[in-house]
Design a protein around this motif. Structure first.
Motif, PDB file in Angstrom:
ATOM      1  N   ILE A  16       0.843  -1.205   0.000  1.00 25.97           N
ATOM      2  CA  ILE A  16       0.000   0.000   0.000  1.00 25.97           C
ATOM      3  C   ILE A  16       0.877   1.253   0.000  1.00 25.97           C
ATOM      4  O   ILE A  16       0.590   2.229  -0.695  1.00 25.97           O
ATOM      5  N   LYS A  20       0.956   4.257  -2.852  1.00 27.57           N
ATOM      6  CA  LYS A  20       0.795   5.686  -2.524  1.00 27.57           C
ATOM      7  C   LYS A  20       1.985   6.488  -3.036  1.00 27.57           C
ATOM      8  O   LYS A  20       1.812   7.594  -3.554  1.00 27.57           O
ATOM      9  N   PRO A  38      -7.419   8.420  -1.540  1.00 31.91           N
ATOM     10  CA  PRO A  38      -8.086   7.113  -1.514  1.00 31.91           C
ATOM     11  C   PRO A  38      -7.196   5.982  -0.988  1.00 31.91           C
ATOM     12  O   PRO A  38      -7.692   5.035  -0.383  1.00 31.91           O
ATOM     13  N   VAL A  39      -5.889   6.099  -1.175  1.00 31.86           N
ATOM     14  CA  VAL A  39      -4.980   5.089  -0.661  1.00 31.86           C
ATOM     15  C   VAL A  39      -4.971   5.134   0.869  1.00 31.86           C
ATOM     16  O   VAL A  39      -4.951   4.099   1.526  1.00 31.86           O
ATOM     17  N   ASP A  40      -5.009   6.346   1.424  1.00 33.33           N
ATOM     18  CA  ASP A  40      -5.078   6.485   2.882  1.00 33.33           C
ATOM     19  C   ASP A  40      -6.361   5.861   3.423  1.00 33.33           C
ATOM     20  O   ASP A  40      -6.343   5.185   4.454  1.00 33.33           O
ATOM     21  N   LEU A  41      -7.467   6.086   2.742  1.00 31.54           N
ATOM     22  CA  LEU A  41      -8.739   5.500   3.169  1.00 31.54           C
ATOM     23  C   LEU A  41      -8.710   3.977   3.048  1.00 31.54           C
ATOM     24  O   LEU A  41      -9.223   3.262   3.916  1.00 31.54           O
ATOM     25  N   ALA A  42      -8.075   3.488   2.001  1.00 33.32           N
ATOM     26  CA  ALA A  42      -7.950   2.032   1.831  1.00 33.32           C
ATOM     27  C   ALA A  42      -7.101   1.433   2.948  1.00 33.32           C
ATOM     28  O   ALA A  42      -7.414   0.364   3.476  1.00 33.32           O
ATOM     29  N   ARG A  43      -6.051   2.143   3.354  1.00 39.23           N
ATOM     30  CA  ARG A  43      -5.192   1.661   4.434  1.00 39.23           C
ATOM     31  C   ARG A  43      -5.986   1.520   5.729  1.00 39.23           C
ATOM     32  O   ARG A  43      -5.854   0.526   6.448  1.00 39.23           O
ATOM     33  N   ALA A  45      -9.251   1.053   6.010  1.00 38.94           N
ATOM     34  CA  ALA A  45     -10.183  -0.069   5.855  1.00 38.94           C
ATOM     35  C   ALA A  45      -9.467  -1.409   5.982  1.00 38.94           C
ATOM     36  O   ALA A  45      -9.941  -2.315   6.667  1.00 38.94           O
ATOM     37  N   LEU A  46      -8.313  -1.543   5.339  1.00 33.50           N
ATOM     38  CA  LEU A  46      -7.563  -2.795   5.398  1.00 33.50           C
ATOM     39  C   LEU A  46      -7.059  -3.083   6.806  1.00 33.50           C
ATOM     40  O   LEU A  46      -7.019  -4.233   7.238  1.00 33.50           O
TER      41      LEU A  46
END
Length: 75
Positions: A16, A20, A38-43, A45-46
């Protein structure tokens, strides 16, 4: 998909981070209109799903239950 292939939480966290970094580089250097948010939000969530996280400390002392080294002079 990477988790299904056996990648652990630390490896996925690194993946991830690389994604980013590439997106941030594309925006800063090449002027692409793309946001790393969006990568921060994915992090987040993951992490909540338990798919990414910190590693655990391991004891890698050389002769703690391990086979002899391949070259005796390296002891």
């Amino acid at each position: 998909m990477r988790a299904e292939q056996g990648a652990g939480p630390v490896t996925l966290g690194i993946d991830i981070g690389v994604i980013k970094m590439i997106i941030t580089h594309a925006a800063a250097v090449h002027g692409l209109e793309i946001s790393p948010e969006p990568v921060d939000l994915a992090r987040v969530a993951l992490k909540r799903l338990g798919l990414i996280g910190k590693g655990t400390e391991r004891d890698l002392s050389p002769y703690h239950g391990r086979a002899e080294p391949p070259f005796p002079l390296l002891r």
